[in-house]
Design an enzyme around this catalytic site. Structure first.
Site, PDB file in Angstrom:
ATOM      1  N   GLY A  26       0.064  21.034  -1.843  1.00  0.00           N
ATOM      2  CA  GLY A  26      -0.635  21.746  -2.903  1.00  0.00           C
ATOM      3  C   GLY A  26      -0.164  23.180  -2.916  1.00  0.00           C
ATOM      4  O   GLY A  26       0.359  23.693  -1.916  1.00  0.00           O
ATOM      5  N   GLN A  84      -0.751  32.085  -4.625  1.00  0.00           N
ATOM      6  CA  GLN A  84       0.208  32.032  -3.519  1.00  0.00           C
ATOM      7  C   GLN A  84       1.615  32.426  -3.965  1.00  0.00           C
ATOM      8  O   GLN A  84       2.471  32.699  -3.117  1.00  0.00           O
ATOM      9  CB  GLN A  84       0.252  30.625  -2.925  1.00  0.00           C
ATOM     10  CG  GLN A  84      -1.030  30.223  -2.223  1.00  0.00           C
ATOM     11  CD  GLN A  84      -0.899  28.848  -1.611  1.00  0.00           C
ATOM     12  OE1 GLN A  84      -1.109  27.844  -2.280  1.00  0.00           O
ATOM     13  NE2 GLN A  84      -0.516  28.794  -0.343  1.00  0.00           N
ATOM     14  N   CYS A  94      -1.389  25.904   5.726  1.00  0.00           N
ATOM     15  CA  CYS A  94      -1.298  26.607   4.446  1.00  0.00           C
ATOM     16  C   CYS A  94       0.042  27.330   4.385  1.00  0.00           C
ATOM     17  O   CYS A  94       0.434  27.977   5.365  1.00  0.00           O
ATOM     18  CB  CYS A  94      -2.453  27.615   4.345  1.00  0.00           C
ATOM     19  SG  CYS A  94      -2.444  28.557   2.807  1.00  0.00           S
ATOM     20  N   LEU A  95       0.726  27.216   3.253  1.00  0.00           N
ATOM     21  CA  LEU A  95       2.031  27.876   3.112  1.00  0.00           C
ATOM     22  C   LEU A  95       1.903  29.392   3.198  1.00  0.00           C
ATOM     23  O   LEU A  95       2.875  30.079   3.487  1.00  0.00           O
ATOM     24  CB  LEU A  95       2.685  27.476   1.783  1.00  0.00           C
ATOM     25  CG  LEU A  95       3.065  25.993   1.640  1.00  0.00           C
ATOM     26  CD1 LEU A  95       3.644  25.723   0.260  1.00  0.00           C
ATOM     27  CD2 LEU A  95       4.038  25.564   2.715  1.00  0.00           C
TER      28      LEU A  95
HETATM   29 ZN   LIG Z   1      -3.151  27.196   1.181  1.00  0.00          ZN
END
Ligand SMILES: [Zn+2]
Length: 177
Positions: free
Chosen positions: A49, A54, A97-98
């Site tokens: 996702g 982001q 999380c990226l």
């Molecule tokens: Zn994330």
């Protein structure tokens, strides 16, 4: 399409509530390109996702797709999502999380929810999700609210660097079947 730079924890955009996208703005070529670029960026970095904040865009857009061992999720684009919890039983599982690279932590999430959103063409969609799909939706929805998974961890004791996660927390690989 382009691979976008992913911003990391500490960048103020990750802590902002993102703006809703108007139908006119969604139809613009620049917004459609952003969605294409988000999809390409998610695939490039093996994410399941990605939310627009982001990639430095404070807009209420998230993309989701998974064909990994934790479950298959069809390609989903959520614009202006609203989440309604259908089952508030909390299930704890690992998340990464990226924007918080090379960490994993255990996060409780509601088991089942409904999400009302627009798709990338501006059509209203309604999705009922449970388990891993519901988890990913909650993770991405949090990004749109300026939250990250660390905020949802009741206890940071499970926060783990990736090499230690792989060494101590992953189930041992079966040998000889
Ligand atoms: Zn994330």
């Amino acid at each position: 399409m382009s691979i976008l730079k992913v911003c990391h924890l500490g960048h103020p955009v990750l802590r902002m509530e993102s703006r809703r996208v108007s139908p006119d703005s969604l139809a613009r070529a620049s917004t459609q390109k952003l969605i294409d670029d988000m999809l390409e960026t998610m695939v490039e970095y093996y994410g399941v996702g990605l939310a627009a904040p982001q990639v430095h865009e404070s807009l209420a857009i998230a993309v989701i797709e998974s064909d990994g061992p934790r479950g298959t999720i069809p390609l989903t684009v959520l614009v202006n999502p609203e989440v309604t919890v259908l089952d508030d039983e909390l299930i704890e599982d690992w998340e990464g999380c990226l924007s918080i690279p090379d960490f994993r932590g255990r996060v409780p999430r509601c088991r089942k929810l409904r999400v009302d959103a627009l798709d990338r063409k501006g059509k209203k969609i309604k999705i009922t999700a449970e388990g891993f799909f519901a988890r990913v939706i909650q993770h991405e929805f949090d990004h749109l609210m300026g939250k990250v998974y660390l905020d949802r961890m009741p206890d940071l004791k499970t926060l783990t660097h990736l090499p230690e996660f792989q060494r101590y927390w992953l189930p041992p690989e079966k040998v000889n079947s």
